[in-house]
Design an enzyme around this catalytic site. Sequence first.
Site, PDB file in Angstrom:
ATOM      1  CE1 TYR A 181      -1.667   3.822  -3.173  1.00 32.59           C
ATOM      2  CE2 TYR A 181      -1.648   1.569  -4.083  1.00 32.59           C
ATOM      3  CZ  TYR A 181      -2.116   2.625  -3.127  1.00 32.59           C
ATOM      4  OH  TYR A 181      -3.201   2.289  -2.158  1.00 32.59           O
ATOM      5  CE  LYS A 185      -0.627   3.140   0.201  1.00 34.92           C
ATOM      6  NZ  LYS A 185      -1.384   3.788   1.351  1.00 34.92           N
TER       7      LYS A 185
END
Length: 276
Positions: A181, A185
């Site tokens: 994740y 990002k």
Amino acid sequence: MAIEIDLSGRVALVTGGSRGLGRADALTLARAGADVVVADILVESDTSAAEEYGVLAQAAVAQGMVHSEATVEEIRSLGRRALALRCDVTDRDEVAAAVARTVDELGSVDILVNNAGTLDHVGQFHDQRQELWERDLRVNLTGAFNCAQAVWPHMKERKWGRIVNMASVAGTLGGFGQASYSTTKAGLLGLTRTLAMEGGRHGITCNAIVPGIIGTEAFHMANAAMNERIANRTVFKRPGEPQDIANAIAFLCSDLAGYVTGIELNVSGGVELFVF
Ligand SMILES: NC(=O)c1ccc[n+]([C@@H]2O[C@H](COP(=O)([O-])OP(=O)(O)OC[C@H]3O[C@@H](n4cnc5c(N)ncnc54)[C@H](O)[C@@H]3O)[C@@H](O)[C@H]2O)c1
């Protein structure tokens, strides 16, 4: 004269608009005057993708948290035009079809909010599964690339465009137990700056929102003790609201932000600060 955010005459495409931040963004852009397309893998009339998209998607279906068509009804009741489209951002054909329908039915695509994302697993690096790493890259990073590339020629032609990428403090600070994740990002920030540089000559801005923790359905389904620990790191000692994010996005999508591009706008309650 009061300054107001006026998006009338603009058409916005919001990915992952069925719930949470995407839904708040879609409604807020519509309140500011835009016509809006809500694109999501889950729409009330077709939730078949939940099987493939794991625990959070399945829980969303089981707990009645799929609101793509309902959001569109709400937008129409504001007097705006709106479409709910089932679209998987990892599938370039589906993205191309969604953009084509947007342009056919609503006349243009001026605003893209790359909001679709996955955060349904947390675990230390040695336990992270390669298939989830690859899926997260596909959805969070390649999905944003696919959508931006599909809207780009339309924005270029009209010499006006706004792209907003939904990053995260996990991308700027790292995220314990969130290798895939946080990597996606962080990657979005590179994409943001590059599209900002290349978009300038075409009247296209590209910016990233960097949320801290925001009280969406997904947030409330995560580990409560972990949420409390993170909330206590903010200067306000609480999570933000979806509307906090939507307000920032509405500003970035407006003419008021015509000279703002390539930025990372933290809407994070100061979670990145060193708070005692
Ligand atoms: N809530 C937070 O605290 C927080 C913090 C930082 C960043 N973010 C980011 O903001 C965005 C929204 O967060 P949220 O809390 O509303 O999450 P959420 O999981 O509730 O919403 C994500 C939406 O994206 C959709 N989606 C997932 N995969 C998709 C795909 N392949 N194609 C199209 N749609 C897809 C889901 O169906 C869902 O409607 C995400 O990108 C998330 O990473 C959220």
